[in-house]
Write an enzyme that holds these catalytic residues in place. Structure first.
Site, PDB file in Angstrom:
ATOM      1  N   ASP A 189       0.815  -1.211   0.000  1.00 58.51           N
ATOM      2  CA  ASP A 189       0.000   0.000   0.000  1.00 58.51           C
ATOM      3  C   ASP A 189       0.852   1.265   0.000  1.00 58.51           C
ATOM      4  O   ASP A 189       0.520   2.250  -0.671  1.00 58.51           O
ATOM      5  CB  ASP A 189      -0.985  -0.004   1.176  1.00 58.51           C
ATOM      6  CG  ASP A 189      -0.297  -0.148   2.512  1.00 58.51           C
ATOM      7  OD1 ASP A 189       0.885  -0.515   2.556  1.00 58.51           O
ATOM      8  OD2 ASP A 189      -0.953   0.105   3.538  1.00 58.51           O
ATOM      9  N   GLY A 190       1.980   1.258   0.721  1.00 60.33           N
ATOM     10  CA  GLY A 190       2.865   2.423   0.705  1.00 60.33           C
ATOM     11  C   GLY A 190       3.444   2.663  -0.673  1.00 60.33           C
ATOM     12  O   GLY A 190       3.528   3.808  -1.150  1.00 60.33           O
ATOM     13  N   THR A 191       3.824   1.574  -1.345  1.00 58.59           N
ATOM     14  CA  THR A 191       4.357   1.671  -2.713  1.00 58.59           C
ATOM     15  C   THR A 191       3.299   2.189  -3.666  1.00 58.59           C
ATOM     16  O   THR A 191       3.587   3.013  -4.545  1.00 58.59           O
ATOM     17  CB  THR A 191       4.856   0.290  -3.179  1.00 58.59           C
ATOM     18  OG1 THR A 191       5.863  -0.161  -2.283  1.00 58.59           O
ATOM     19  CG2 THR A 191       5.403   0.349  -4.587  1.00 58.59           C
ATOM     20  N   THR A 217       1.438  -7.722  -1.079  1.00 61.08           N
ATOM     21  CA  THR A 217       1.570  -7.793   0.370  1.00 61.08           C
ATOM     22  C   THR A 217       1.356  -9.227   0.802  1.00 61.08           C
ATOM     23  O   THR A 217       0.329  -9.830   0.478  1.00 61.08           O
ATOM     24  CB  THR A 217       0.573  -6.880   1.101  1.00 61.08           C
ATOM     25  OG1 THR A 217       0.518  -7.256   2.473  1.00 61.08           O
ATOM     26  CG2 THR A 217      -0.822  -6.977   0.506  1.00 61.08           C
ATOM     27  N   ASP A 219       0.765 -10.209   3.669  1.00 63.62           N
ATOM     28  CA  ASP A 219      -0.259 -10.267   4.718  1.00 63.62           C
ATOM     29  C   ASP A 219      -1.680 -10.279   4.169  1.00 63.62           C
ATOM     30  O   ASP A 219      -2.634 -10.447   4.928  1.00 63.62           O
ATOM     31  CB  ASP A 219      -0.113  -9.073   5.666  1.00 63.62           C
ATOM     32  CG  ASP A 219       1.172  -9.110   6.464  1.00 63.62           C
ATOM     33  OD1 ASP A 219       1.743 -10.204   6.598  1.00 63.62           O
ATOM     34  OD2 ASP A 219       1.610  -8.053   6.943  1.00 63.62           O
ATOM     35  N   MET A 262       3.854 -14.014  10.104  1.00 63.33           N
ATOM     36  CA  MET A 262       3.772 -12.619   9.697  1.00 63.33           C
ATOM     37  C   MET A 262       2.343 -12.104   9.854  1.00 63.33           C
ATOM     38  O   MET A 262       1.386 -12.855   9.776  1.00 63.33           O
ATOM     39  CB  MET A 262       4.258 -12.451   8.262  1.00 63.33           C
ATOM     40  CG  MET A 262       5.764 -12.512   8.150  1.00 63.33           C
ATOM     41  SD  MET A 262       6.352 -11.955   6.558  1.00 63.33           S
ATOM     42  CE  MET A 262       8.029 -11.503   6.998  1.00 63.33           C
ATOM     43  N   ARG A 264       1.599  -7.865  10.571  1.00 65.47           N
ATOM     44  CA  ARG A 264       1.882  -6.672  11.379  1.00 65.47           C
ATOM     45  C   ARG A 264       0.605  -6.075  11.955  1.00 65.47           C
ATOM     46  O   ARG A 264       0.513  -5.791  13.138  1.00 65.47           O
ATOM     47  CB  ARG A 264       2.609  -5.644  10.503  1.00 65.47           C
ATOM     48  CG  ARG A 264       2.936  -4.331  11.168  1.00 65.47           C
ATOM     49  CD  ARG A 264       3.639  -3.420  10.199  1.00 65.47           C
ATOM     50  NE  ARG A 264       4.952  -3.928   9.847  1.00 65.47           N
ATOM     51  CZ  ARG A 264       6.054  -3.666  10.551  1.00 65.47           C
ATOM     52  NH1 ARG A 264       5.981  -2.903  11.634  1.00 65.47           N
ATOM     53  NH2 ARG A 264       7.209  -4.149  10.180  1.00 65.47           N
ATOM     54  N   GLU A 318       2.763 -11.566  14.267  1.00 61.96           N
ATOM     55  CA  GLU A 318       3.812 -10.694  14.802  1.00 61.96           C
ATOM     56  C   GLU A 318       3.266  -9.404  15.411  1.00 61.96           C
ATOM     57  O   GLU A 318       3.900  -8.809  16.286  1.00 61.96           O
ATOM     58  CB  GLU A 318       4.823 -10.341  13.709  1.00 61.96           C
ATOM     59  CG  GLU A 318       4.218  -9.584  12.535  1.00 61.96           C
ATOM     60  CD  GLU A 318       5.237  -9.287  11.450  1.00 61.96           C
ATOM     61  OE1 GLU A 318       6.417  -9.072  11.788  1.00 61.96           O
ATOM     62  OE2 GLU A 318       4.852  -9.265  10.261  1.00 61.96           O
ATOM     63  N   ARG A 378       8.507 -15.651   3.476  1.00 60.20           N
ATOM     64  CA  ARG A 378       8.385 -14.660   2.403  1.00 60.20           C
ATOM     65  C   ARG A 378       9.498 -14.752   1.363  1.00 60.20           C
ATOM     66  O   ARG A 378       9.430 -14.106   0.320  1.00 60.20           O
ATOM     67  CB  ARG A 378       8.331 -13.248   2.992  1.00 60.20           C
ATOM     68  CG  ARG A 378       9.653 -12.689   3.480  1.00 60.20           C
ATOM     69  CD  ARG A 378       9.453 -11.274   3.985  1.00 60.20           C
ATOM     70  NE  ARG A 378      10.714 -10.555   4.094  1.00 60.20           N
ATOM     71  CZ  ARG A 378      10.797  -9.262   4.387  1.00 60.20           C
ATOM     72  NH1 ARG A 378       9.701  -8.568   4.601  1.00 60.20           N
ATOM     73  NH2 ARG A 378      11.968  -8.668   4.462  1.00 60.20           N
TER      74      ARG A 378
END
Length: 494
Positions: A189-191, A217, A219, A262, A264, A318, A378
């Site tokens: 999403d940041g990318t 992602t 996740d 994983m 976050r 995590e 990953r």
């Protein structure tokens, strides 16, 4: 026109139909020349009866409706168009991978290169080395079908990746100076937020450059789409760690296996790995609070399960229990280059707390084994399912860019490939809805308590969507949710 308006065109139709369309070159560059699609003369496609997507084809965001429901939000269907906006010889494409690793990155790279070459006769494709900052600080890599032929068998990304490094002006200057006219951006999403900003600057300068995103992602926390690539592989690989923990736990009296996966902010990997495994006794995710001490707490549940079965397996994401860690450890507000808060290691922490609890209680001797496979998961190549998915995503992106669409990301919506405006997939994060049927299935599978306090239950009930079951009088509730139904693929919520 604001940035959000230029990233999405709203088209209203009859019966509540709403098309959230993506930008096109024609929106800001008038009188562009078009060319017949090279697929017309492609021998591989000569046997296909209908290989061009109709101009009006759209895909509904919500597939479960009632007789009086409006038709709702739609997205433009992905696929080849009869006319393209680039001559094959004029195309200079580039591919960049950003953020963390994920199974399938190399497959997407490979299929963009091969799709451009085999379907559209494009032979000039560059790889940007090392993420966004590679546009202005590193050399490019020439990509050909021969170069990328076997890369899908490897994990990671042959282009390298990085977090941060997004300098919009420098990136667009580099695109302009090199004569690049198609940019394929693979990242989370940041990318994709960065890709949206690049598109805005490209549009402001009036450049004929297509910006296409492929959401990544591990996740599965990107909204709108059914799932993100690499998720299937991650869940499958997580089974190996869970199986190892189960073998260790059941081989000794009062054995406990703890596996950190994983996740976050989103517990989908942990939830699906737990459901697939059936060997897990307790799954802890960021969306569902839990507590350790006292009646109804985790320690009490562990004691009860050990007395019943003699062993147990705990899966923890995590990002779970971070509020408990900050109470017992010095809170660190450090962030990585992408702006993500650096998390404390909840797996080590909870393993030690469990050991300390039983040592202090002196009720029973336990043997605890902690397994952390997060980066192994990953870094592996994608499995068969994800390889096919990556291929279709890459080809959809290529078809869209060649057809003049820009400022879009590709994704599977209700089983159909679509073009989605950037702002729709960056507006929020997908997560597990703990008042949904999928989480209820997990609780039923593990037979674990919800660990919710009365206050948590009240808060969850306030957010609970209307029920969909038949009422006593035979009428069906409206049941509209702020997302896909719980039975949709991978529990994804829009």
């Amino acid at each position: 026109m604001g940035s959000q308006d230029s990233q999405m065109k709203i088209v209203h139709g009859e019966f509540g139909y709403i098309l959230e369309d993506v930008p096109h070159f024609n929106d800001y560059i008038p009188s562009l020349h078009t060319y017949p699609n090279p697929l017309r003369s492609n021998t591989a496609y000569s046997v296909v009866k209908q290989y061009f997507v109709d101009v009006d084809d759209t895909v509904p965001q919500k597939i479960v409706v009632h007789k009086d429901s409006p038709r709702g939000v739609h997205f433009r269907r992905a696929g080849p168009r009869q006319k393209v906006y680039f001559k094959s010889d004029d195309v200079l494409a580039c591919i960049v991978t950003c953020g963390g690793l994920c199974p399938g990155l190399n497959t997407v790279i490979r299929e963009i290169v091969c799709g451009l070459s085999h379907m559209y006769d494009v032979n000039k494709v560059l790889g940007i080395d090392g993420g966004y900052r590679g546009f202005y600080s590193k050399n490019t890599i020439t990509l050909t079908p021969k170069v990328v032929n076997d890369i899908h068998k490897r994990g990671g990304t042959i282009l390298g990746t990085s977090r941060g490094g997004h300098d919009t002006a420098k990136i667009v200057d580099s695109i302009q100076d090199r004569g690049i006219n198609q940019v394929y951006i693979i990242g989370g999403d940041g990318t994709q937020k960065g890709a949206a900003v690049i598109y805005e600057e490209i549009r402001r300068r009036g450049l004929k450059v297509a910006i296409a995103g492929i959401p990544k992602t591990i996740d599965n926390d990107i909204p709108v789409i059914d799932k993100s690539f690499g998720f299937d592989t991650a869940v499958e690989e997580a089974q190996r760690a869970i199986n190892a923990a189960h073998v260790e736990a059941e081989s000794i009296e009062n054995g406990i296996g703890v596996v950190k996966l994983m996740g976050r902010h989103c517990g989908l990997i942990a939830m699906y790995a737990t459901l697939a495994s059936r060997d897990v006794d307790c799954c802890l995710i960021p969306e569902s609070p839990f507590y350790l001490e006292g009646k109804g707490g985790l320690f009490e549940f562990i004691e009860r399960r050990l007395k019943e079965n003699g062993h147990m397996v705990i899966v923890i994401a995590e990002g779970a229990g971070q509020d408990l860690l900050t109470e017992s450890m010095q809170a660190a507000n450090q962030k990585d280059a992408s702006g993500n808060k650096l998390l404390q290691d909840v797996g080590l922490w909870i393993s030690q707390r469990i050991r300390d609890h039983f040592a202090r209680q002196n009720k029973m001797a336990i043997t605890l084994k902690y397994i952390d496979p997060t980066y192994m998961i990953r870094a592996i190549p994608s499995n068969a399912s994800d390889n096919v998915y990556c291929t279709l995503l890459a080809q959809s992106a290529v078809h869209g860019a060649m057809a003049g669409y820009t400022g879009f990301t590709v994704g599977l919506v209700n089983g159909r490939h679509t073009y989605i405006p950037f702002n729709r997939i960056t507006e929020r994060q997908n997560n597990v809805v703990i008042t949904d049927r999928m989480w209820a299935r997990l609780l039923s599978s593990t037979n674990q308590p919800s660990f919710l306090s009365p206050k948590d239950v009240n808060e969850a009930e306030k957010e609970k969507p209307p029920p969909t079951q038949l009422l006593d009088n035979g009428n069906c509730e409206d049941g509209r949710q702020s997302g896909k139904q719980a039975d949709s693929n991978y529990g994804t919520k829009n």
